[in-house]
Enzyme design. Structure first.
Site: not given
Length: 238
Positions: A2, A47, A54, A56, A72, A110, A156
């Site tokens: 992404f 995704s 991320c 599904t 999960a 992640h 930033t």
């Protein structure tokens, strides 16, 4: 992968802690509504970043206005998705394609850990946010003027306090209406993904050092031996 440029804000319409349906997978599932604009070219198995995570796509409604994802156990441990409830707004971004401009930075989706908002201070038409990490080891990857992903938003870093494990960012006026961060209050949590570059550099250095230490006659081993010899020689002279 992404970019950290949020495309749309959706709304959680159903948070199920135990979804026994095929699309739920027998675990936690989240259904997100009000997101038709970004589902036009999305297919099952694609995704989507939800608050920087991320996930599904496992199901659509017939009119493709909402989608479902499974979550999960490891994701629940790492992120704040377990705090979502019906009506919660969420940042959404589709995975990049080959013709997408990388206006933010490379975001994997992640999430490393979460952080809590410790300060929220107006600065002109912007807002300065300060966060404190839950898992302090990740502060080493955060540097001033470096990139960071907060709830999936590429931002930033403006300041880092390594002693308190805190860092700050500035949210400009334009972004305040485009992401969910502006609506969050002191104490609220956010998902944090540190810049991948720092982790890659650290791992490469670690592997290189381990390899050289294990290799007799390597440059590092010779340097260590030289330092030891000098120290021993200095002790003899004393």
């Amino acid at each position: 992968m992404f970019t950290g440029l949020i495309e749309h804000i959706g709304t959680v319409s159903d948070y199920s802690p135990l979804d026994s349906s095929e699309s739920g997978g027998g675990g936690v599932s989240i259904t997100i509504a009000d997101c038709a604009p970004i589902l036009v070219d999305v297919h099952l198995g694609d995704s989507i970043s939800v608050n920087g995570v991320c996930l599904t796509v496992t199901e659509f409604d017939s009119e493709k206005t909402h989608f479902k994802v499974g979550v999960a156990p490891e994701t629940l441990r790492r992120t704040n998705l377990g705090d979502l409830k019906n009506g919660s707004p969420v940042n959404l971004e589709r995975a990049v394609t080959s013709d997408v401009r990388l206006g933010g930075h490379v975001v994997q989706g992640h999430v490393d850990t979460i952080a809590n908002i410790t300060k929220k201070v107006p600065d002109g038409n912007a807002i300065t946010f300060t966060f404190q990490l839950r898992d302090t080891q990740y502060i080493t990857y955060i540097v001033e003027k470096g990139f960071i992903s907060i709830d999936g938003t590429s931002l930033t870093v403006t300041d880092v306090n390594y002693s308190t494990n805190e860092f700050s960012i500035m949210l400009i006026s334009y972004s305040q209406g485009k992401v969910i961060l502006a609506k969050k209050a002191l104490g609220d949590s956010v998902n944090i993904e540190v810049d991948l570059t720092g982790k890659l550099i650290e791992k490469q250095i670690e592997i290189s050092l381990e390899s050289q230490i294990a290799t007799e006659g390597s440059a590092l081993v010779k340097l260590i031996e030289k330092i030891i010899d000098k120290k021993l020689e200095s002790y003899k002279l004393k």
